[in-house]
Motif scaffolding. Structure first.
Motif, PDB file in Angstrom:
ATOM      1  N   MET A  24      10.988 -90.803  -6.340  1.00 23.93           N
ATOM      2  CA  MET A  24      11.514 -89.887  -5.331  1.00 23.93           C
ATOM      3  C   MET A  24      13.003 -90.079  -5.079  1.00 23.93           C
ATOM      4  N   SER A  25      13.718 -88.965  -4.970  1.00 22.16           N
ATOM      5  CA  SER A  25      15.162 -89.075  -4.733  1.00 22.16           C
ATOM      6  C   SER A  25      15.539 -88.411  -3.418  1.00 22.16           C
ATOM      7  N   GLU A  26      14.576 -88.349  -2.516  1.00 26.64           N
ATOM      8  CA  GLU A  26      14.781 -87.670  -1.230  1.00 26.64           C
ATOM      9  C   GLU A  26      14.296 -88.609  -0.132  1.00 26.64           C
ATOM     10  N   ASP A  74      19.645 -70.570  -2.308  1.00 30.22           N
ATOM     11  CA  ASP A  74      18.356 -71.253  -2.178  1.00 30.22           C
ATOM     12  C   ASP A  74      18.448 -72.647  -2.796  1.00 30.22           C
ATOM     13  N   GLY A  75      18.776 -73.618  -1.976  1.00 30.59           N
ATOM     14  CA  GLY A  75      18.883 -75.004  -2.441  1.00 30.59           C
ATOM     15  C   GLY A  75      20.138 -75.217  -3.274  1.00 30.59           C
ATOM     16  N   THR A  76      20.410 -76.483  -3.552  1.00 33.12           N
ATOM     17  CA  THR A  76      21.542 -76.811  -4.422  1.00 33.12           C
ATOM     18  C   THR A  76      21.291 -76.249  -5.815  1.00 33.12           C
ATOM     19  N   SER A  77      20.022 -76.100  -6.162  1.00 34.48           N
ATOM     20  CA  SER A  77      19.678 -75.599  -7.487  1.00 34.48           C
ATOM     21  C   SER A  77      20.268 -74.207  -7.707  1.00 34.48           C
ATOM     22  N   MET A  78      19.964 -73.285  -6.782  1.00 37.40           N
ATOM     23  CA  MET A  78      20.504 -71.929  -6.942  1.00 37.40           C
ATOM     24  C   MET A  78      22.008 -71.930  -6.703  1.00 37.40           C
ATOM     25  N   THR A 100      23.540 -87.110 -16.694  1.00 31.20           N
ATOM     26  CA  THR A 100      23.579 -86.211 -15.541  1.00 31.20           C
ATOM     27  C   THR A 100      22.190 -85.678 -15.224  1.00 31.20           C
ATOM     28  N   TYR A 101      22.137 -84.882 -14.171  1.00 33.14           N
ATOM     29  CA  TYR A 101      20.920 -84.202 -13.724  1.00 33.14           C
ATOM     30  C   TYR A 101      20.671 -83.038 -14.698  1.00 33.14           C
ATOM     31  N   GLU A 102      19.564 -83.106 -15.407  1.00 31.73           N
ATOM     32  CA  GLU A 102      19.327 -82.205 -16.540  1.00 31.73           C
ATOM     33  C   GLU A 102      19.447 -80.706 -16.236  1.00 31.73           C
ATOM     34  N   HIS A 150      26.566 -89.804  -7.928  1.00 33.01           N
ATOM     35  CA  HIS A 150      26.072 -89.550  -9.278  1.00 33.01           C
ATOM     36  C   HIS A 150      24.545 -89.634  -9.324  1.00 33.01           C
ATOM     37  N   ASN A 151      23.927 -88.593  -9.875  1.00 34.69           N
ATOM     38  CA  ASN A 151      22.509 -88.673 -10.218  1.00 34.69           C
ATOM     39  C   ASN A 151      22.458 -88.881 -11.726  1.00 34.69           C
ATOM     40  N   PRO A 152      21.957 -90.007 -12.203  1.00 35.59           N
ATOM     41  CA  PRO A 152      20.984 -90.914 -11.595  1.00 35.59           C
ATOM     42  C   PRO A 152      21.508 -92.162 -10.870  1.00 35.59           C
ATOM     43  N   VAL A 178      31.389 -79.788  -8.174  1.00 35.50           N
ATOM     44  CA  VAL A 178      30.870 -81.082  -7.731  1.00 35.50           C
ATOM     45  C   VAL A 178      29.566 -80.845  -6.969  1.00 35.50           C
ATOM     46  N   ASP A 179      28.478 -81.321  -7.550  1.00 37.18           N
ATOM     47  CA  ASP A 179      27.182 -81.246  -6.883  1.00 37.18           C
ATOM     48  C   ASP A 179      27.130 -82.406  -5.891  1.00 37.18           C
ATOM     49  N   GLU A 180      27.163 -82.056  -4.601  1.00 36.68           N
ATOM     50  CA  GLU A 180      27.275 -83.081  -3.546  1.00 36.68           C
ATOM     51  C   GLU A 180      25.963 -83.273  -2.798  1.00 36.68           C
ATOM     52  N   VAL A 181      24.848 -83.006  -3.473  1.00 39.92           N
ATOM     53  CA  VAL A 181      23.570 -83.039  -2.750  1.00 39.92           C
ATOM     54  C   VAL A 181      23.252 -84.434  -2.191  1.00 39.92           C
ATOM     55  N   TYR A 182      23.852 -85.492  -2.793  1.00 41.26           N
ATOM     56  CA  TYR A 182      23.622 -86.852  -2.279  1.00 41.26           C
ATOM     57  C   TYR A 182      24.808 -87.382  -1.466  1.00 41.26           C
ATOM     58  N   ASN A 204      25.667 -78.056  -2.153  1.00 41.92           N
ATOM     59  CA  ASN A 204      24.897 -79.015  -1.357  1.00 41.92           C
ATOM     60  C   ASN A 204      23.698 -78.296  -0.737  1.00 41.92           C
ATOM     61  N   SER A 205      22.853 -79.064  -0.054  1.00 40.28           N
ATOM     62  CA  SER A 205      21.697 -78.486   0.637  1.00 40.28           C
ATOM     63  C   SER A 205      21.179 -79.485   1.657  1.00 40.28           C
ATOM     64  N   LEU A 206      20.138 -79.085   2.369  1.00 36.28           N
ATOM     65  CA  LEU A 206      19.515 -80.012   3.334  1.00 36.28           C
ATOM     66  C   LEU A 206      18.361 -80.781   2.685  1.00 36.28           C
ATOM     67  N   THR A 207      18.309 -80.794   1.352  1.00 33.98           N
ATOM     68  CA  THR A 207      17.168 -81.394   0.663  1.00 33.98           C
ATOM     69  C   THR A 207      17.139 -82.924   0.723  1.00 33.98           C
ATOM     70  N   LYS A 208      18.071 -83.567   0.030  1.00 28.50           N
ATOM     71  CA  LYS A 208      17.896 -84.990  -0.297  1.00 28.50           C
ATOM     72  C   LYS A 208      18.101 -85.925   0.877  1.00 28.50           C
ATOM     73  N   VAL A 209      19.160 -85.676   1.631  1.00 23.46           N
ATOM     74  CA  VAL A 209      19.578 -86.625   2.666  1.00 23.46           C
ATOM     75  C   VAL A 209      18.897 -86.312   3.995  1.00 23.46           C
ATOM     76  N   LEU A 215      12.895 -76.175   2.941  1.00 27.97           N
ATOM     77  CA  LEU A 215      13.665 -75.123   3.601  1.00 27.97           C
ATOM     78  C   LEU A 215      14.518 -74.333   2.608  1.00 27.97           C
ATOM     79  N   ARG A 216      14.861 -74.954   1.505  1.00 27.41           N
ATOM     80  CA  ARG A 216      15.730 -74.355   0.473  1.00 27.41           C
ATOM     81  C   ARG A 216      17.061 -73.891   1.074  1.00 27.41           C
ATOM     82  N   CYS A 217      17.549 -74.630   2.043  1.00 24.58           N
ATOM     83  CA  CYS A 217      18.818 -74.275   2.681  1.00 24.58           C
ATOM     84  C   CYS A 217      19.968 -74.919   1.908  1.00 24.58           C
TER      85      CYS A 217
END
Ligand SMILES: Cc1ncc(COP(=O)(O)O)c(C=O)c1O
Length: 357
Positions: A24-26, A74-78, A100-102, A150-152, A178-182, A204-209, A215-217
């Motif tokens: 888990m990374s969340e 919708d999330g850092t993904s989108m 990196t994150y695949e 950095h992920n991982p 720059v993906d700043e989700v972490y 970024n998003s409200l996912t990981k931290v 919520l996919r915010c």
């Protein structure tokens, strides 16, 4: 052949669940019904709200940027996909960190980019090295892609390194995603790279931290003209977002402190436990984890798929095998667990490593 899926994401979604998921990374999920909210707060009148201003304003305020620089997704993904889609055309060179994150590779590939890589080396503790970027940069580079943290590995890139990369990018007319989700799990949290100049685009998003993946915010921060381009492009994709989710996103922003709670302390305690665990072993190499939710140690025993198989079979525990990050002799460990559970998970990891000696 362009990517038409993410094998990693498919695996991450549907792998066999285990009792101790070091995969888990969340941080642990946050139940939003702990907050004072009622159904009326979700504003369920059936309407959609293009570029819903209250949410953009909250995000803009948090970062101290004008609302024109905020795009919702919708999330850092989108957010990553939309940002890339607005910045690269088929045949453009995109320079992406390795490992990196695949899905970042998948999105660039799907968009027809010519993918180039620069190394973040384990022997250099996965530091973001501007010289490594410079070596791979060409006049055709349109975008440089980084995760921070950095992920991982969870390693933090400091502003000085990012600034140098910004200058390199500006020199060839490229941008830096720059993906700043972490990033909010840096200790202490750092400001977004969007403040470093117009060539930076942050997601970024409200996912990981914050433990709110459901919520996919998510959001993108970019200079206004580019942000506008992303909004327009999104008219081809999602058009608008689910309005009750936008309302919940606003409520989450109004209670971020409560949602964060003791998570930073929990993560720090787990990082310390992990660092002590690594110090006590001669079959694992890993620089001390200083930030974030993940670390990416090297196992001297070889392919960590074998380690994960054994952990699952005998200890009801799992790690992310390094093959998902193009480094099969590494594995990713996540710190997003209550401390007593994390101690038990580490103890099981230790037993599995001992068995495989
Ligand atoms: C670097 C990175 N970006 C984005 C995501 C996806 O985040 P979200 O849930 O916000 O789409 C992940 C999830 O693992 C991630 O590690």
């Amino acid at each position: 052949m362009r990517a038409m899926d993410s094998a990693y994401m498919h695996w991450a979604k549907f792998k066999q669940p285990v009792r101790f998921a070091l995969t888990m990374s969340e941080v642990p999920h946050f139940r939003m019904d702990r907050l004072p909210l009622s159904l009326a707060d979700l504003d369920m009148d059936g309407a959609s709200h293009p570029r819903y201003a209250p949410l953009r304003e909250r995000i803009a305020k948090r970062y101290g940027v004008p609302t024109e620089q905020v795009v919702a997704a919708d999330g850092t993904s989108m957010a990553n996909f939309l940002a890339m889609a607005a910045m690269i055309a088929p045949g453009d060179e995109v320079l992406i960190e390795e490992p990196t994150y695949e899905p970042l590779l998948g999105a660039a590939s799907f968009l027809g980019a010519e993918i180039m890589r620069f190394e973040r080396k384990p022997e250099d503790a996965f530091r973001l090295d501007p010289a490594a970027v410079e070596r791979m940069l060409t006049p055709k580079t349109r975008l440089i892609v980084i995760t921070n943290l950095h992920n991982p590995s969870g390693v933090l890139a400091e502003e000085a390194e990012l600034r140098q990369i910004g200058e390199l990018a500006a020199g060839v007319g490229a941008r830096v995603l720059v993906d700043e989700v972490y990033l909010d799990a840096a200790a202490p949290p750092r400001r977004s790279s969007v403040h470093l100049g117009g060539e930076f685009v942050a997601t970024n998003s409200l996912t990981k931290v914050y433990g709110l993946s459901g919520l996919r915010c998510g959001w993108i921060l970019a200079e206004p003209a580019l942000a506008e381009r992303m909004w327009r492009l999104n008219d081809l994709f999602g058009v608008n977002q689910a309005h009750s989710a936008e309302r919940l996103g606003c409520i989450a922003f109004d209670h971020l402190e409560e949602i964060t709670g003791d998570k930073p302390a929990m993560l720090e305690r787990n990082r310390n436990l992990f660092n002590a665990f690594v110090r006590g072993r001669d079959d694992i190499d890993c620089a001390p984890a200083e930030h974030g939710i993940t670390a990416f140690p090297r196992w001297r025993g070889g392919d960590t798929q074998r380690l994960d198989d054994h952990l699952r079979e005998k200890y009801d525990t799992a790690v992310v095998p390094g093959r998902w990050f193009e480094m099969p002799d590494h594995f990713r460990v996540g710190f997003g667990m209550r401390a007593n559970e994390f101690e038990e998970a580490l103890s099981r990891l230790g037993s599995a490593l001992d068995d495989l000696r």
